[in-house]
Design a protein around this motif. Structure first.
Motif, PDB file in Angstrom:
ATOM      1  N   PRO A  27     -80.681 -28.680 164.120  1.00 46.75           N
ATOM      2  CA  PRO A  27     -81.175 -30.719 164.713  1.00 46.75           C
ATOM      3  C   PRO A  27     -80.337 -31.731 163.656  1.00 46.75           C
ATOM      4  O   PRO A  27     -80.577 -32.416 164.899  1.00 46.75           O
ATOM      5  N   MET A  28     -80.016 -31.562 162.731  1.00 46.95           N
ATOM      6  CA  MET A  28     -78.500 -32.162 162.702  1.00 46.95           C
ATOM      7  C   MET A  28     -79.675 -34.193 162.642  1.00 46.95           C
ATOM      8  O   MET A  28     -79.331 -34.761 163.219  1.00 46.95           O
ATOM      9  N   ARG A  60     -60.627 -29.314 159.342  1.00 46.00           N
ATOM     10  CA  ARG A  60     -61.868 -29.363 158.352  1.00 46.00           C
ATOM     11  C   ARG A  60     -62.778 -30.898 159.528  1.00 46.00           C
ATOM     12  O   ARG A  60     -61.464 -31.708 159.056  1.00 46.00           O
ATOM     13  N   MET A  61     -63.133 -30.589 159.707  1.00 44.58           N
ATOM     14  CA  MET A  61     -63.784 -32.018 159.515  1.00 44.58           C
ATOM     15  C   MET A  61     -65.555 -32.595 158.403  1.00 44.58           C
ATOM     16  O   MET A  61     -66.107 -31.846 158.345  1.00 44.58           O
ATOM     17  N   GLU A  62     -65.586 -33.600 158.691  1.00 44.06           N
ATOM     18  CA  GLU A  62     -66.707 -34.809 157.851  1.00 44.06           C
ATOM     19  C   GLU A  62     -67.864 -34.932 159.156  1.00 44.06           C
ATOM     20  O   GLU A  62     -67.629 -35.683 159.543  1.00 44.06           O
ATOM     21  N   MET A  63     -68.893 -34.428 158.745  1.00 49.26           N
ATOM     22  CA  MET A  63     -69.653 -34.852 159.331  1.00 49.26           C
ATOM     23  C   MET A  63     -70.423 -35.789 159.838  1.00 49.26           C
ATOM     24  O   MET A  63     -71.117 -35.964 158.089  1.00 49.26           O
ATOM     25  N   SER A  64     -71.209 -37.167 159.826  1.00 50.16           N
ATOM     26  CA  SER A  64     -71.843 -37.947 159.905  1.00 50.16           C
ATOM     27  C   SER A  64     -73.620 -37.554 160.405  1.00 50.16           C
ATOM     28  O   SER A  64     -73.290 -36.540 161.618  1.00 50.16           O
ATOM     29  N   ALA A  66     -74.075 -39.251 162.703  1.00 45.93           N
ATOM     30  CA  ALA A  66     -74.231 -38.811 163.966  1.00 45.93           C
ATOM     31  C   ALA A  66     -73.242 -37.800 165.211  1.00 45.93           C
ATOM     32  O   ALA A  66     -73.304 -38.856 166.186  1.00 45.93           O
ATOM     33  N   ILE A  67     -73.503 -37.030 163.954  1.00 46.09           N
ATOM     34  CA  ILE A  67     -72.569 -35.435 165.344  1.00 46.09           C
ATOM     35  C   ILE A  67     -73.846 -35.798 166.228  1.00 46.09           C
ATOM     36  O   ILE A  67     -75.338 -35.408 165.116  1.00 46.09           O
ATOM     37  N   ALA A  68     -74.225 -35.015 167.125  1.00 37.30           N
ATOM     38  CA  ALA A  68     -75.703 -34.724 167.487  1.00 37.30           C
ATOM     39  C   ALA A  68     -75.824 -33.106 167.551  1.00 37.30           C
ATOM     40  O   ALA A  68     -75.286 -32.307 167.048  1.00 37.30           O
ATOM     41  N   THR A  69     -77.135 -32.861 168.194  1.00 39.00           N
ATOM     42  CA  THR A  69     -77.898 -31.848 167.711  1.00 39.00           C
ATOM     43  C   THR A  69     -77.367 -30.850 167.938  1.00 39.00           C
ATOM     44  O   THR A  69     -76.225 -31.383 169.493  1.00 39.00           O
ATOM     45  N   PHE A  72     -71.492 -29.223 168.497  1.00 41.97           N
ATOM     46  CA  PHE A  72     -70.189 -28.871 169.124  1.00 41.97           C
ATOM     47  C   PHE A  72     -68.614 -29.254 168.701  1.00 41.97           C
ATOM     48  O   PHE A  72     -68.150 -30.648 168.233  1.00 41.97           O
ATOM     49  N   VAL A  73     -67.672 -28.491 168.244  1.00 43.38           N
ATOM     50  CA  VAL A  73     -66.093 -29.534 168.307  1.00 43.38           C
ATOM     51  C   VAL A  73     -65.587 -28.222 168.107  1.00 43.38           C
ATOM     52  O   VAL A  73     -65.700 -26.898 169.249  1.00 43.38           O
ATOM     53  N   SER A  74     -64.452 -28.736 169.185  1.00 45.99           N
ATOM     54  CA  SER A  74     -63.159 -27.926 170.370  1.00 45.99           C
ATOM     55  C   SER A  74     -62.170 -28.862 169.491  1.00 45.99           C
ATOM     56  O   SER A  74     -61.638 -29.834 168.670  1.00 45.99           O
ATOM     57  N   PHE A  75     -60.935 -27.536 168.803  1.00 48.82           N
ATOM     58  CA  PHE A  75     -59.956 -28.086 168.234  1.00 48.82           C
ATOM     59  C   PHE A  75     -58.516 -27.387 168.923  1.00 48.82           C
ATOM     60  O   PHE A  75     -58.529 -26.041 168.944  1.00 48.82           O
TER      61      PHE A  75
ATOM     62  N   VAL B 129     -68.509 -41.719 162.100  1.00 44.36           N
ATOM     63  CA  VAL B 129     -69.499 -40.732 162.032  1.00 44.36           C
ATOM     64  C   VAL B 129     -68.445 -39.450 162.107  1.00 44.36           C
ATOM     65  O   VAL B 129     -69.257 -38.033 162.751  1.00 44.36           O
ATOM     66  N   SER B 131     -64.917 -37.445 159.805  1.00 41.90           N
ATOM     67  CA  SER B 131     -63.498 -37.527 159.774  1.00 41.90           C
ATOM     68  C   SER B 131     -62.793 -36.136 159.971  1.00 41.90           C
ATOM     69  O   SER B 131     -63.750 -35.301 159.409  1.00 41.90           O
ATOM     70  N   VAL B 142     -56.050 -33.008 169.236  1.00 39.89           N
ATOM     71  CA  VAL B 142     -57.066 -33.500 170.202  1.00 39.89           C
ATOM     72  C   VAL B 142     -58.003 -32.554 170.087  1.00 39.89           C
ATOM     73  O   VAL B 142     -58.522 -31.248 169.025  1.00 39.89           O
ATOM     74  N   THR B 144     -62.307 -33.008 170.097  1.00 43.94           N
ATOM     75  CA  THR B 144     -63.474 -33.334 171.317  1.00 43.94           C
ATOM     76  C   THR B 144     -65.121 -32.397 170.255  1.00 43.94           C
ATOM     77  O   THR B 144     -64.987 -31.756 169.880  1.00 43.94           O
ATOM     78  N   ARG B 146     -69.575 -33.633 170.174  1.00 39.75           N
ATOM     79  CA  ARG B 146     -70.228 -34.569 170.972  1.00 39.75           C
ATOM     80  C   ARG B 146     -71.044 -35.548 169.484  1.00 39.75           C
ATOM     81  O   ARG B 146     -71.558 -35.027 168.754  1.00 39.75           O
ATOM     82  N   LYS B 148     -73.649 -39.051 168.465  1.00 41.29           N
ATOM     83  CA  LYS B 148     -75.489 -39.785 168.597  1.00 41.29           C
ATOM     84  C   LYS B 148     -74.620 -41.211 169.016  1.00 41.29           C
ATOM     85  O   LYS B 148     -73.727 -41.614 168.260  1.00 41.29           O
TER      86      LYS B 148
END
Lengths: 106, 185
Positions: A27-28, A60-64, A66-69, A72-75, B129, B131, B142, B144, B146, B148
Protein backbone atom coordinates in the motif's frame (compact mmCIF):
# COMPACT_ATOMS: atom_id res chain seq x y z
CA UNK A 1 -0.30 -12.52 0.85
CA UNK A 2 2.45 -10.81 -0.96
CA UNK A 3 2.59 -10.69 -4.66
CA UNK A 4 5.82 -10.01 -6.46
CA UNK A 5 6.43 -9.72 -10.15
CA UNK A 6 10.03 -10.03 -11.34
CA UNK A 7 11.10 -9.59 -14.90
CA UNK A 8 14.69 -10.64 -15.57
CA UNK A 9 16.19 -12.58 -18.48
CA UNK A 10 16.68 -16.31 -17.93
CA UNK A 11 19.89 -16.38 -19.91
CA UNK A 12 22.59 -13.85 -20.68
CA UNK A 13 25.98 -13.71 -22.35
CA UNK A 14 28.98 -13.05 -20.10
CA UNK A 15 29.43 -9.31 -19.70
CA UNK A 16 25.99 -8.50 -21.02
CA UNK A 17 24.09 -5.75 -19.27
CA UNK A 18 20.68 -7.07 -18.27
CA UNK A 19 17.67 -5.17 -17.01
CA UNK A 20 15.95 -6.38 -13.87
CA UNK A 21 12.43 -5.15 -13.17
CA UNK A 22 10.59 -5.79 -9.95
CA UNK A 23 7.08 -4.93 -8.84
CA UNK A 24 5.68 -5.67 -5.40
CA UNK A 25 2.18 -5.23 -4.07
CA UNK A 26 2.29 -2.87 -1.11
CA UNK A 27 0.00 0.00 0.00
CA UNK A 28 2.90 2.45 0.63
CA UNK A 29 0.73 4.38 3.10
CA UNK A 30 2.45 7.74 3.47
CA UNK A 31 1.46 8.56 7.05
CA UNK A 32 0.23 11.98 5.94
CA UNK A 33 -3.34 11.09 5.02
CA UNK A 34 -6.33 11.08 7.34
CA UNK A 35 -8.75 8.18 7.05
CA UNK A 36 -12.53 8.41 7.00
CA UNK A 37 -12.55 8.87 10.79
CA UNK A 38 -10.35 11.98 10.48
CA UNK A 39 -7.36 10.33 12.13
CA UNK A 40 -4.03 10.04 10.32
CA UNK A 41 -3.48 6.58 8.88
CA UNK A 42 -0.14 5.37 10.30
CA UNK A 43 2.79 5.19 7.92
CA UNK A 44 3.37 1.81 6.33
CA UNK A 45 5.98 1.87 3.60
CA UNK A 46 8.81 -0.21 2.19
CA UNK A 47 12.01 1.47 3.29
CA UNK A 48 14.67 -0.64 1.63
CA UNK A 49 15.01 -2.64 -1.52
CA UNK A 50 18.19 -4.66 -1.95
CA UNK A 51 19.26 -6.78 -4.90
CA UNK A 52 21.98 -9.41 -4.73
CA UNK A 53 23.69 -11.55 -7.36
CA UNK A 54 24.84 -14.86 -5.87
CA UNK A 55 24.74 -13.22 -2.45
CA UNK A 56 26.78 -10.13 -3.35
CA UNK A 57 24.90 -6.85 -3.19
CA UNK A 58 24.51 -5.22 -6.58
CA UNK A 59 21.84 -2.59 -5.99
CA UNK A 60 20.16 -0.89 -3.08
CA UNK A 61 17.42 1.67 -2.86
CA UNK A 62 16.18 3.67 0.12
CA UNK A 63 12.58 4.67 -0.35
CA UNK A 64 10.52 7.53 1.08
CA UNK A 65 6.74 7.78 1.29
CA UNK A 66 6.94 9.53 -2.10
CA UNK A 67 7.33 6.17 -3.85
CA UNK A 68 4.04 5.17 -5.45
CA UNK A 69 1.79 2.38 -4.20
CA UNK A 70 2.98 -1.04 -5.39
CA UNK A 71 6.61 0.02 -5.81
CA UNK A 72 8.16 -0.68 -9.16
CA UNK A 73 11.92 -0.57 -9.64
CA UNK A 74 13.97 -1.24 -12.71
CA UNK A 75 17.77 -1.29 -12.78
CA UNK A 76 20.64 -2.83 -14.71
CA UNK A 77 23.35 -5.32 -13.85
CA UNK A 78 26.31 -6.85 -15.62
CA UNK A 79 25.88 -10.60 -16.06
CA UNK A 80 29.04 -12.14 -14.65
CA UNK A 81 28.22 -15.67 -13.59
CA UNK A 82 25.31 -18.07 -13.50
CA UNK A 83 23.36 -18.15 -10.29
CA UNK A 84 20.50 -16.48 -8.56
CA UNK A 85 19.38 -12.90 -8.33
CA UNK A 86 17.91 -12.21 -4.91
CA UNK A 87 15.55 -9.34 -4.25
CA UNK A 88 14.63 -8.24 -0.76
CA UNK A 89 12.10 -5.66 0.39
CA UNK A 90 11.98 -4.52 4.02
CA UNK A 91 9.76 -1.93 5.60
CA UNK A 92 7.45 -0.77 8.36
CA UNK A 93 5.47 -3.18 10.52
CA UNK A 94 8.09 -5.89 10.06
CA UNK A 95 7.54 -6.15 6.34
CA UNK A 96 10.04 -8.53 4.76
CA UNK A 97 9.79 -10.26 1.42
CA UNK A 98 12.53 -12.15 -0.36
CA UNK A 99 12.36 -13.50 -3.87
CA UNK A 100 14.90 -15.24 -6.08
CA UNK A 101 15.20 -15.78 -9.79
CA UNK A 102 17.74 -17.95 -11.57
CA UNK A 103 19.89 -16.68 -14.40
CA UNK A 104 22.19 -18.72 -16.64
CA UNK A 105 25.23 -16.90 -17.99
CA UNK A 106 27.22 -18.35 -20.84
CA UNK B 1 -13.24 20.05 -5.83
CA UNK B 2 -16.80 19.43 -6.90
CA UNK B 3 -18.77 22.06 -8.75
CA UNK B 4 -21.72 23.09 -6.64
CA UNK B 5 -25.16 22.97 -8.22
CA UNK B 6 -27.47 25.29 -6.23
CA UNK B 7 -30.60 23.21 -6.66
CA UNK B 8 -29.10 20.33 -4.67
CA UNK B 9 -28.90 22.35 -1.49
CA UNK B 10 -29.54 19.51 0.93
CA UNK B 11 -26.99 17.28 -0.66
CA UNK B 12 -24.46 20.09 -0.62
CA UNK B 13 -25.06 20.74 3.03
CA UNK B 14 -24.48 17.06 3.71
CA UNK B 15 -21.31 17.16 1.67
CA UNK B 16 -20.15 20.23 3.50
CA UNK B 17 -20.64 18.50 6.82
CA UNK B 18 -18.65 15.53 5.55
CA UNK B 19 -15.92 17.83 4.33
CA UNK B 20 -15.59 19.75 7.57
CA UNK B 21 -15.62 16.45 9.42
CA UNK B 22 -12.94 14.75 7.36
CA UNK B 23 -10.72 17.81 7.29
CA UNK B 24 -10.84 18.42 11.03
CA UNK B 25 -7.49 19.07 12.64
CA UNK B 26 -4.18 18.70 10.87
CA UNK B 27 -5.12 16.45 8.00
CA UNK B 28 -3.74 15.41 4.62
CA UNK B 29 -0.40 16.99 3.92
CA UNK B 30 -0.73 19.17 6.98
CA UNK B 31 -3.90 20.75 5.72
CA UNK B 32 -5.49 22.73 8.51
CA UNK B 33 -9.10 23.76 8.29
CA UNK B 34 -11.00 25.27 11.17
CA UNK B 35 -14.26 23.51 11.71
CA UNK B 36 -17.18 25.83 11.32
CA UNK B 37 -20.84 25.06 11.59
CA UNK B 38 -21.69 24.95 7.91
CA UNK B 39 -25.34 25.73 7.54
CA UNK B 40 -25.62 27.86 4.43
CA UNK B 41 -24.47 27.39 0.90
CA UNK B 42 -22.55 30.66 1.16
CA UNK B 43 -20.65 29.43 4.18
CA UNK B 44 -19.86 26.20 2.43
CA UNK B 45 -18.61 27.99 -0.67
CA UNK B 46 -16.44 30.23 1.47
CA UNK B 47 -14.97 27.15 3.12
CA UNK B 48 -14.48 25.45 -0.20
CA UNK B 49 -12.64 28.49 -1.50
CA UNK B 50 -10.24 28.38 1.43
CA UNK B 51 -9.61 24.70 0.74
CA UNK B 52 -8.97 25.40 -2.94
CA UNK B 53 -6.67 28.34 -2.36
CA UNK B 54 -4.66 26.82 0.47
CA UNK B 55 -4.64 23.11 -0.25
CA UNK B 56 -1.53 22.49 1.83
CA UNK B 57 -0.41 23.71 5.19
CA UNK B 58 2.84 23.93 7.08
CA UNK B 59 3.74 20.21 7.07
CA UNK B 60 4.71 20.37 3.45
CA UNK B 61 8.25 20.44 2.10
CA UNK B 62 9.42 23.75 0.74
CA UNK B 63 12.20 24.63 -1.68
CA UNK B 64 14.25 25.47 1.44
CA UNK B 65 13.56 22.05 2.95
CA UNK B 66 14.60 20.48 -0.33
CA UNK B 67 17.80 22.54 -0.34
CA UNK B 68 18.51 21.36 3.21
CA UNK B 69 17.91 17.73 2.25
CA UNK B 70 20.20 18.09 -0.74
CA UNK B 71 22.84 19.71 1.44
CA UNK B 72 22.73 16.68 3.72
CA UNK B 73 23.60 14.42 0.81
CA UNK B 74 26.08 16.64 -0.98
CA UNK B 75 27.82 18.15 2.03
CA UNK B 76 30.48 20.61 1.00
CA UNK B 77 30.56 19.36 -2.60
CA UNK B 78 29.31 21.44 -5.48
CA UNK B 79 26.61 20.30 -7.83
CA UNK B 80 26.98 20.78 -11.56
CA UNK B 81 24.26 20.55 -14.14
CA UNK B 82 24.62 17.92 -16.80
CA UNK B 83 25.36 14.22 -17.37
CA UNK B 84 22.08 13.34 -15.66
CA UNK B 85 18.87 12.87 -17.58
CA UNK B 86 15.59 13.00 -15.69
CA UNK B 87 12.65 11.65 -17.63
CA UNK B 88 9.14 12.15 -16.40
CA UNK B 89 5.98 13.32 -18.11
CA UNK B 90 5.68 17.14 -18.12
CA UNK B 91 1.93 16.92 -17.56
CA UNK B 92 0.78 14.36 -15.02
CA UNK B 93 -2.88 13.49 -14.77
CA UNK B 94 -2.60 11.35 -11.68
CA UNK B 95 -0.05 12.32 -9.05
CA UNK B 96 -0.44 8.99 -7.29
CA UNK B 97 1.76 7.19 -9.75
CA UNK B 98 4.21 9.08 -11.90
CA UNK B 99 6.78 7.13 -13.90
CA UNK B 100 10.29 8.49 -13.47
CA UNK B 101 13.56 7.47 -15.08
CA UNK B 102 16.96 8.77 -14.09
CA UNK B 103 19.85 7.98 -16.41
CA UNK B 104 23.40 9.12 -15.88
CA UNK B 105 26.17 9.22 -18.44
CA UNK B 106 29.00 7.24 -16.94
CA UNK B 107 31.49 4.60 -18.08
CA UNK B 108 30.56 2.60 -14.93
CA UNK B 109 34.09 1.26 -14.49
CA UNK B 110 35.63 0.55 -11.07
CA UNK B 111 37.61 3.78 -11.41
CA UNK B 112 34.76 6.00 -12.55
CA UNK B 113 31.19 5.05 -11.81
CA UNK B 114 28.02 6.46 -10.35
CA UNK B 115 27.93 5.67 -6.65
CA UNK B 116 24.47 6.95 -5.87
CA UNK B 117 21.43 8.58 -7.40
CA UNK B 118 19.21 10.74 -5.20
CA UNK B 119 15.87 12.25 -6.15
CA UNK B 120 14.26 15.18 -4.34
CA UNK B 121 11.02 17.10 -4.69
CA UNK B 122 9.87 20.53 -3.68
CA UNK B 123 6.30 20.21 -2.47
CA UNK B 124 5.51 16.73 -1.17
CA UNK B 125 5.31 16.45 2.62
CA UNK B 126 8.93 15.24 2.61
CA UNK B 127 11.61 16.46 0.23
CA UNK B 128 13.29 13.05 -0.19
CA UNK B 129 11.98 10.65 -2.83
CA UNK B 130 14.61 7.91 -3.02
CA UNK B 131 18.31 7.22 -2.88
CA UNK B 132 19.78 4.38 -4.91
CA UNK B 133 23.27 2.94 -4.45
CA UNK B 134 25.00 1.67 -7.53
CA UNK B 135 28.42 0.46 -8.59
CA UNK B 136 30.40 -0.80 -11.56
CA UNK B 137 28.43 -4.07 -11.34
CA UNK B 138 25.38 -2.24 -12.68
CA UNK B 139 26.94 -1.51 -16.04
CA UNK B 140 24.47 1.26 -16.72
CA UNK B 141 23.37 3.98 -14.32
CA UNK B 142 19.70 3.92 -15.20
CA UNK B 143 16.83 3.58 -12.73
CA UNK B 144 13.12 3.59 -13.35
CA UNK B 145 10.47 3.77 -10.67
CA UNK B 146 7.08 5.32 -9.96
CA UNK B 147 6.57 8.15 -7.52
CA UNK B 148 3.82 10.20 -5.89
CA UNK B 149 3.51 13.94 -6.43
CA UNK B 150 1.37 16.13 -4.19
CA UNK B 151 1.41 19.15 -6.47
CA UNK B 152 2.89 20.73 -9.57
CA UNK B 153 6.52 21.13 -8.70
CA UNK B 154 10.17 20.75 -9.52
CA UNK B 155 11.95 17.41 -9.22
CA UNK B 156 15.72 17.20 -8.89
CA UNK B 157 17.91 14.17 -9.50
CA UNK B 158 21.47 14.20 -8.19
CA UNK B 159 24.13 11.69 -9.17
CA UNK B 160 27.16 11.11 -7.00
CA UNK B 161 30.20 9.69 -8.78
CA UNK B 162 33.03 7.60 -7.35
CA UNK B 163 35.33 10.53 -8.09
CA UNK B 164 33.38 12.64 -5.60
CA UNK B 165 31.58 14.83 -8.11
CA UNK B 166 27.89 15.68 -8.10
CA UNK B 167 25.79 16.16 -11.20
CA UNK B 168 22.15 17.13 -11.34
CA UNK B 169 19.14 17.53 -13.56
CA UNK B 170 15.76 18.96 -12.78
CA UNK B 171 12.32 18.80 -14.32
CA UNK B 172 9.15 20.79 -13.79
CA UNK B 173 5.97 18.79 -13.61
CA UNK B 174 2.37 19.90 -13.73
CA UNK B 175 0.08 17.65 -11.71
CA UNK B 176 -3.67 17.79 -12.25
CA UNK B 177 -4.76 15.22 -9.66
CA UNK B 178 -2.59 15.42 -6.58
CA UNK B 179 -1.50 12.49 -4.47
CA UNK B 180 -1.73 12.62 -0.70
CA UNK B 181 -5.33 13.64 -0.26
CA UNK B 182 -7.78 12.26 2.24
CA UNK B 183 -8.61 8.60 2.15
CA UNK B 184 -11.53 7.96 -0.15
CA UNK B 185 -12.13 4.35 0.81
Amino acid sequence: MTNVLINAPKTAKPGEIVEIKALILHPMETGFRPGTNGKIIPRNIIEHFVATWNGAEIFRMEMSPAIATNPFVSFFAVATESGTIGLRWTGDEGFLVEERVAIAVG
Amino acid sequence: MKIVIPSRADQIRAEARDLSWSLKGPSACGLRVTTMPVTTRRAFLAGATIVCVLPFGPARATPEAMAAAIKEVVGAGTIREGKVKLDLPPLVENGNTVPLTVSVESPMTPADHVKAIHVFNEKNPQPHVFSARLGPQNGRAVITTRIKLADSQKIIAIAETSTGQFFSASADVIVTLAACIEDVT
